[in-house]
Scaffold this motif. Structure first.
Motif, mmCIF file in Angstrom:
data_model
loop_
_atom_site.group_PDB
_atom_site.id
_atom_site.type_symbol
_atom_site.label_atom_id
_atom_site.label_comp_id
_atom_site.label_asym_id
_atom_site.label_seq_id
_atom_site.Cartn_x
_atom_site.Cartn_y
_atom_site.Cartn_z
ATOM 1 N N SER A 71 1.938 -4.605 1.554
ATOM 2 C CA SER A 71 1.839 -3.222 1.076
ATOM 3 C C SER A 71 0.384 -2.807 0.875
ATOM 4 C CB SER A 71 2.601 -3.046 -0.237
ATOM 5 O OG SER A 71 3.973 -3.242 -0.044
ATOM 6 N N LEU A 72 -0.394 -3.692 0.278
ATOM 7 C CA LEU A 72 -1.808 -3.382 0.053
ATOM 8 C C LEU A 72 -2.567 -3.250 1.369
ATOM 9 C CD1 LEU A 72 -2.536 -5.704 -3.003
ATOM 10 C CD2 LEU A 72 -2.443 -3.201 -3.010
ATOM 11 N N GLU A 73 -2.253 -4.111 2.319
ATOM 12 C CA GLU A 73 -2.933 -4.070 3.613
ATOM 13 C C GLU A 73 -2.520 -2.865 4.452
ATOM 14 O OE1 GLU A 73 -3.866 -8.779 4.425
ATOM 15 O OE2 GLU A 73 -2.045 -7.929 5.290
ATOM 16 N N SER A 74 -1.348 -2.335 4.195
ATOM 17 C CA SER A 74 -0.852 -1.226 5.007
ATOM 18 C C SER A 74 -1.688 0.040 4.834
ATOM 19 C CB SER A 74 0.606 -0.921 4.667
ATOM 20 O OG SER A 74 0.702 -0.271 3.402
ATOM 21 N N GLY A 75 -2.265 0.194 3.651
ATOM 22 C CA GLY A 75 -3.068 1.384 3.393
ATOM 23 C C GLY A 75 -2.251 2.645 3.214
ATOM 24 N N THR A 76 -0.953 2.504 3.049
ATOM 25 C CA THR A 76 -0.082 3.685 2.942
ATOM 26 C C THR A 76 0.304 4.018 1.508
ATOM 27 O OG1 THR A 76 1.893 2.330 3.263
ATOM 28 C CG2 THR A 76 0.889 3.308 5.242
ATOM 29 N N ILE A 77 -0.127 3.201 0.553
ATOM 30 C CA ILE A 77 0.233 3.473 -0.838
ATOM 31 C C ILE A 77 -0.961 4.087 -1.562
ATOM 32 C CG2 ILE A 77 2.042 1.737 -0.964
ATOM 33 C CD1 ILE A 77 0.111 -0.157 -2.277
ATOM 34 N N SER A 78 -0.674 4.793 -2.634
ATOM 35 C CA SER A 78 -1.725 5.489 -3.370
ATOM 36 C C SER A 78 -2.633 4.490 -4.090
ATOM 37 C CB SER A 78 -1.101 6.435 -4.394
ATOM 38 O OG SER A 78 -0.511 5.692 -5.456
ATOM 39 N N LEU A 79 -3.746 4.993 -4.563
ATOM 40 C CA LEU A 79 -4.696 4.157 -5.294
ATOM 41 C C LEU A 79 -4.045 3.602 -6.561
ATOM 42 C CD1 LEU A 79 -7.524 3.023 -5.579
ATOM 43 C CD2 LEU A 79 -8.204 5.164 -6.683
ATOM 44 N N GLN A 135 10.655 -17.468 -4.311
ATOM 45 C CA GLN A 135 10.834 -16.042 -4.600
ATOM 46 C C GLN A 135 9.499 -15.394 -4.983
ATOM 47 O OE1 GLN A 135 13.793 -16.631 -7.647
ATOM 48 N NE2 GLN A 135 15.410 -15.746 -6.371
ATOM 49 N N SER A 136 8.731 -16.102 -5.806
ATOM 50 C CA SER A 136 7.423 -15.587 -6.227
ATOM 51 C C SER A 136 6.489 -15.435 -5.030
ATOM 52 C CB SER A 136 6.789 -16.524 -7.254
ATOM 53 O OG SER A 136 7.552 -16.596 -8.420
ATOM 54 N N LEU A 137 6.477 -16.428 -4.164
ATOM 55 C CA LEU A 137 5.615 -16.383 -2.987
ATOM 56 C C LEU A 137 6.015 -15.247 -2.051
ATOM 57 C CD1 LEU A 137 3.257 -17.667 -1.523
ATOM 58 C CD2 LEU A 137 4.859 -19.254 -0.453
ATOM 59 N N LYS A 138 7.308 -15.065 -1.860
ATOM 60 C CA LYS A 138 7.787 -13.978 -1.000
ATOM 61 C C LYS A 138 7.379 -12.621 -1.580
ATOM 62 C CE LYS A 138 11.701 -11.924 1.181
ATOM 63 N NZ LYS A 138 12.905 -11.948 1.817
ATOM 64 N N GLU A 139 7.509 -12.467 -2.887
ATOM 65 C CA GLU A 139 7.118 -11.217 -3.532
ATOM 66 C C GLU A 139 5.619 -10.976 -3.380
ATOM 67 O OE1 GLU A 139 7.565 -8.873 -7.787
ATOM 68 O OE2 GLU A 139 8.461 -10.862 -7.571
ATOM 69 N N LEU A 140 4.830 -12.024 -3.525
ATOM 70 C CA LEU A 140 3.381 -11.903 -3.346
ATOM 71 C C LEU A 140 3.052 -11.500 -1.909
ATOM 72 C CD1 LEU A 140 0.536 -12.175 -4.501
ATOM 73 C CD2 LEU A 140 0.632 -14.617 -3.922
ATOM 74 N N GLU A 146 -1.545 -1.124 -9.353
ATOM 75 C CA GLU A 146 -0.373 -1.765 -9.950
ATOM 76 C C GLU A 146 0.050 -2.992 -9.149
ATOM 77 O OE1 GLU A 146 2.884 0.954 -10.673
ATOM 78 O OE2 GLU A 146 1.510 2.452 -11.501
ATOM 79 N N TYR A 147 0.078 -2.860 -7.830
ATOM 80 C CA TYR A 147 0.445 -3.983 -6.966
ATOM 81 C C TYR A 147 -0.569 -5.112 -7.108
ATOM 82 C CZ TYR A 147 4.174 -1.605 -4.335
ATOM 83 O OH TYR A 147 5.344 -0.993 -3.955
ATOM 84 N N PHE A 148 -1.848 -4.746 -7.170
ATOM 85 C CA PHE A 148 -2.900 -5.752 -7.304
ATOM 86 C C PHE A 148 -2.714 -6.538 -8.600
ATOM 87 C CE2 PHE A 148 -7.172 -6.980 -8.785
ATOM 88 C CZ PHE A 148 -7.533 -7.817 -7.737
ATOM 89 N N GLU A 149 -2.451 -5.835 -9.686
ATOM 90 C CA GLU A 149 -2.252 -6.503 -10.976
ATOM 91 C C GLU A 149 -1.038 -7.426 -10.929
ATOM 92 O OE1 GLU A 149 -2.006 -5.425 -15.722
ATOM 93 O OE2 GLU A 149 -1.645 -3.838 -14.277
ATOM 94 N N LYS A 150 0.045 -6.938 -10.354
ATOM 95 C CA LYS A 150 1.247 -7.760 -10.242
ATOM 96 C C LYS A 150 0.973 -8.981 -9.357
ATOM 97 C CE LYS A 150 6.175 -7.475 -9.553
ATOM 98 N NZ LYS A 150 7.329 -6.637 -9.302
ATOM 99 N N GLY A 151 0.205 -8.772 -8.283
ATOM 100 C CA GLY A 151 -0.146 -9.884 -7.397
ATOM 101 C C GLY A 151 -0.966 -10.945 -8.107
ATOM 102 N N ILE A 152 -1.921 -10.524 -8.923
ATOM 103 C CA ILE A 152 -2.738 -11.475 -9.679
ATOM 104 C C ILE A 152 -1.854 -12.279 -10.631
ATOM 105 C CG2 ILE A 152 -4.524 -11.659 -11.476
ATOM 106 C CD1 ILE A 152 -5.632 -11.122 -8.670
ATOM 107 N N ASN A 153 -0.927 -11.611 -11.279
ATOM 108 C CA ASN A 153 -0.014 -12.318 -12.187
ATOM 109 C C ASN A 153 0.868 -13.310 -11.437
ATOM 110 O OD1 ASN A 153 -0.958 -11.068 -14.537
ATOM 111 N ND2 ASN A 153 0.418 -9.336 -14.278
ATOM 112 N N LEU A 154 1.297 -12.941 -10.247
ATOM 113 C CA LEU A 154 2.097 -13.864 -9.432
ATOM 114 C C LEU A 154 1.271 -15.073 -9.000
ATOM 115 C CD1 LEU A 154 4.197 -11.417 -7.251
ATOM 116 C CD2 LEU A 154 5.089 -13.128 -8.839
ATOM 117 N N VAL A 155 0.009 -14.846 -8.650
ATOM 118 C CA VAL A 155 -0.870 -15.960 -8.260
ATOM 119 C C VAL A 155 -0.993 -16.948 -9.426
ATOM 120 C CG1 VAL A 155 -3.258 -16.592 -7.721
ATOM 121 C CG2 VAL A 155 -2.149 -14.727 -6.489
ATOM 122 N N LYS A 156 -1.183 -16.437 -10.629
ATOM 123 C CA LYS A 156 -1.273 -17.312 -11.810
ATOM 124 C C LYS A 156 0.026 -18.098 -11.997
ATOM 125 C CE LYS A 156 -4.505 -14.433 -14.401
ATOM 126 N NZ LYS A 156 -4.667 -13.604 -15.617
#
Length: 65
Positions: free
Chosen positions: A19-27, A8-13, A32-42
């Motif tokens: 989403s980050l690669e799409s370039g369609t989300i705001s800065l 589940q964690s890997l799928k969410e990551l 926020e996604y980047f921070e959540k991704g870093i936490n998931l990696v840990k």
């Protein structure tokens, strides 16, 4: 807090990366996604470390028999 499993964690990551690669989300969303991704990696790294430690113990126990 519900504990989510490795898959589940890997799928969410993976979804966060898409989403980050799409370039369609705001800065702000990207940050926020980047921070959540870093936490998931840990979290994933810790889960892998725990599995590795358990596997080593199992192998050691089998070798001692």
């Amino acid at each position: 807090m519900e504990k989510i499993n490795f898959e589940q964690s890997l799928k969410e990551l993976e979804e966060i990366v898409k989403s980050l690669e799409s370039g369609t989300i705001s800065l702000d969303e990207s940050l926020e996604y980047f921070e959540k991704g870093i936490n998931l990696v840990k979290l994933l790294e810790n889960q892998l470390k725990n599995v590795e430690e358990r596997a080593v113990k199992i192998i050691e126990n089998v070798n001692q028999e």
